[in-house]
Scaffold this active site. Structure first.
Site, mmCIF file in Angstrom:
data_model
loop_
_atom_site.group_PDB
_atom_site.id
_atom_site.type_symbol
_atom_site.label_atom_id
_atom_site.label_comp_id
_atom_site.label_asym_id
_atom_site.label_seq_id
_atom_site.Cartn_x
_atom_site.Cartn_y
_atom_site.Cartn_z
ATOM 1 N N LEU A 124 -34.727 5.828 11.004
ATOM 2 C CA LEU A 124 -33.484 4.112 11.337
ATOM 3 C C LEU A 124 -32.855 4.668 13.024
ATOM 4 O O LEU A 124 -31.969 3.500 14.033
ATOM 5 C CB LEU A 124 -32.105 4.455 10.402
ATOM 6 N N SER A 126 -32.145 7.118 15.256
ATOM 7 C CA SER A 126 -30.537 7.785 15.900
ATOM 8 C C SER A 126 -30.781 8.061 16.923
ATOM 9 O O SER A 126 -29.572 7.500 17.791
ATOM 10 C CB SER A 126 -30.027 8.940 15.337
ATOM 11 N N ASP A 171 -37.259 0.601 19.563
ATOM 12 C CA ASP A 171 -35.821 0.881 18.976
ATOM 13 C C ASP A 171 -34.856 0.427 20.222
ATOM 14 O O ASP A 171 -33.821 0.162 19.826
ATOM 15 C CB ASP A 171 -36.012 2.894 18.337
HETATM 16 P P1 ADP Z 1 -34.739 9.171 15.337
HETATM 17 O O1 ADP Z 1 -35.321 8.353 13.736
HETATM 18 O O2 ADP Z 1 -33.354 9.333 13.979
HETATM 19 O O3 ADP Z 1 -34.686 8.533 16.137
HETATM 20 P P2 ADP Z 1 -35.245 11.180 16.615
HETATM 21 O O4 ADP Z 1 -35.619 12.312 17.071
HETATM 22 O O5 ADP Z 1 -35.959 9.818 17.579
HETATM 23 O O6 ADP Z 1 -34.909 10.998 14.608
HETATM 24 O O7 ADP Z 1 -33.925 11.259 16.972
HETATM 25 C C1 ADP Z 1 -32.664 12.512 16.671
HETATM 26 C C2 ADP Z 1 -32.642 12.978 17.292
HETATM 27 O O8 ADP Z 1 -31.820 12.121 18.132
HETATM 28 C C3 ADP Z 1 -31.245 14.128 17.058
HETATM 29 O O9 ADP Z 1 -32.244 14.859 17.094
HETATM 30 C C4 ADP Z 1 -30.425 14.665 18.565
HETATM 31 O O10 ADP Z 1 -30.917 14.974 19.445
HETATM 32 C C5 ADP Z 1 -30.332 13.169 18.772
HETATM 33 N N1 ADP Z 1 -28.860 12.158 18.806
HETATM 34 C C6 ADP Z 1 -29.110 11.618 17.625
HETATM 35 N N2 ADP Z 1 -27.807 11.052 17.546
HETATM 36 C C7 ADP Z 1 -27.058 11.961 18.183
HETATM 37 C C8 ADP Z 1 -25.589 11.974 17.882
HETATM 38 N N3 ADP Z 1 -24.956 11.495 17.543
HETATM 39 N N4 ADP Z 1 -25.821 12.688 18.164
HETATM 40 C C9 ADP Z 1 -25.772 14.374 19.238
HETATM 41 N N5 ADP Z 1 -27.641 14.163 18.838
HETATM 42 C C10 ADP Z 1 -28.060 12.881 18.585
HETATM 43 MG MG MG Z 2 -35.892 7.596 17.494
#
Ligand code: ADP
Ligand code: MG
Length: 385
Positions: A124, A126, A171
């Protein structure tokens, strides 16, 4: 307490000064998977799950950031000679600062607290929500106007070149440019976008499989290589093609002998998925939800069999979702190898859908799926109460 008051309180736990507040959403992709880096079409919507920032200027050129998700604080000197990625979450934030400055936006120092309701690694996005909220906050604090298309490109560049993930533009683009109550059909070559309203008779429902297989990043880059190989091998026959976007299904079929079988199937996913997105936009605009749902189902088969980015748990969850009453269609959403499933469900059937999908998935896998209906949101902006 309101979200802003909570965030302000957390800000004062770590920093001084009067913060400003910002938000950037995560997203769910309705259809068009892995097509963005092939210059193709996608149709995501921005979610209620979002990253929020409380941020204040500080004198000097230091950025300090604290994430409530992991309790970590980090610093970054905007005047550092050649900043090195650290290989952790801070790269998403500081990478955006580096790319903003490289694009000519001189930034003020800042203190930032990040809070996020976007589940990490659930497909999703993040990561884009984090990048975009940080980019918007830094530009705003520094007194720069924000161009949300340029911000999306800068955040993608940060993820490509600073984090080292070769993602497409989807994204970051939807987190920047989402439209409430609409999906956004995006042409990832021209970056033209068309909001497509979601018929109130249906809801978008997301089910998190709660699994995420570690091979995702390596396999992602392998898929990109297969697409590039396909373009290279088809070019002698098809002339000046720049990306799989330029290849029709007929072109591909006529020239399949030029491609190894695996490359052919990878290309077939992209080429047919692009056609599905175009059709899906027409179906949604024309109110044909049943046809839209069939395209979602076909997209899942293509991801599962041709692109091979699904996994056992996701296939189980998709099968369960597709078997429910009142479901138009369901498919995996996001990069793959776990993450979430998106379904389009008759509004009246949503409550029963959530309950029975949750129970059946738990029985089949032992995992407790988080399932929720969503209402598409606007893209990045200031956070208001
Ligand atoms: P996603 O599909 O959720 O985007 P990703 O692997 O691309 O998965 O990104 C996830 C990474 O983004 C986490 O491992 C972290 O490093 C970073 N991340 C996302 N949100 C946060 C947050 N609120 N605080 C710290 N790191 C975050
Ligand atoms: Mg991502």
């Amino acid at each position: 307490m309101a979200a802003i008051d909570l965030l302000r309180a957390r800000f004062f736990d770590h920093f001084d000064g009067e913060p400003q507040f910002f938000r950037a959403p995560g997203r769910v992709n309705l259809i068009g998977e892995h097509t963005d880096y092939n210059d193709g079409f996608v149709m995501p919507a921005a979610l209620e799950y979002e990253a929020q920032a409380a941020a204040a200027c500080r004198s000097g050129r230091l950025i300090r950031i604290h994430s409530l998700k992991n309790g970590e604080t980090a610093e970054f000197d905007l005047d550092a000679e050649s900043p090195e990625p650290r290989g952790d979450w801070t790269d998403y934030a500081f990478g955006v600062a580096v790319m903003l400055e490289a694009a000519g936006h001189r930034l003020a120092g800042a203190d930032i607290v990040i809070s996020s309701t976007v589940p990490v690694g659930a497909g999703l996005s993040s990561s884009a929500a984090l990048e975009v909220v940080v980019g918007y906050a830094l530009l705003s604090l520094s007194g720069h106007a924000v161009d949300t298309v340029e911000l999306a490109k800068i955040c993608q560049k940060a993820e490509n070149e600073y984090v080292g993930m070769r993602c497409g533009i989807m994204d970051q683009f939807i987190s920047c440019n989402g439209v409430s109550d609409h999906a956004l059909m995006i042409d990832c070559r021209s970056l033209d976008r068309k909001p497509v309203p979601i018929d109130p008779a249906a809801r978008i429902v997301v089910a998190n499989s709660m699994v995420h297989h570690a091979l995702a990043d390596g396999e992602y880059n392998k898929r990109r290589q297969s697409c590039e190989e396909g373009v290279r091998l088809l070019r002698p026959a098809l002339g000046d093609i720049a990306a799989l976007r330029d290849v029709s299904f007929e072109d591909l079929e006529e020239n399949r002998d030029f491609l190894p079988d695996l490359t052919y199937r990878r290309c077939r996913h992209i080429v047919t998925e692009n056609e599905r997105v175009l059709q899906a936009a027409d179906m949604l605009l024309g109110g044909d939800l049943a046809a839209f749902g069939r395209l979602m189902n076909a997209s899942h088969v293509s991801m599962r069999d041709d692109y091979e980015i699904s996994c056992e748990e996701i296939d189980i969850l998709v099968d369960i979702a597709q078997a429910q009453n009142g479901v138009y269609g369901a498919r995996m959403t996001g990069g793959g190898f776990g993450g979430s499933v998106v379904a389009l469900v008759e509004s009246d059937a949503v409550a029963a859908f959530i309950e029975s999908v949750g129970a059946a998935y738990r029985d089949a896998t032992g995992h407790i799926s988080e399932i929720f209906a969503c209402t598409p949101q606007d893209g990045v902006g200031r956070l208001t109460d």
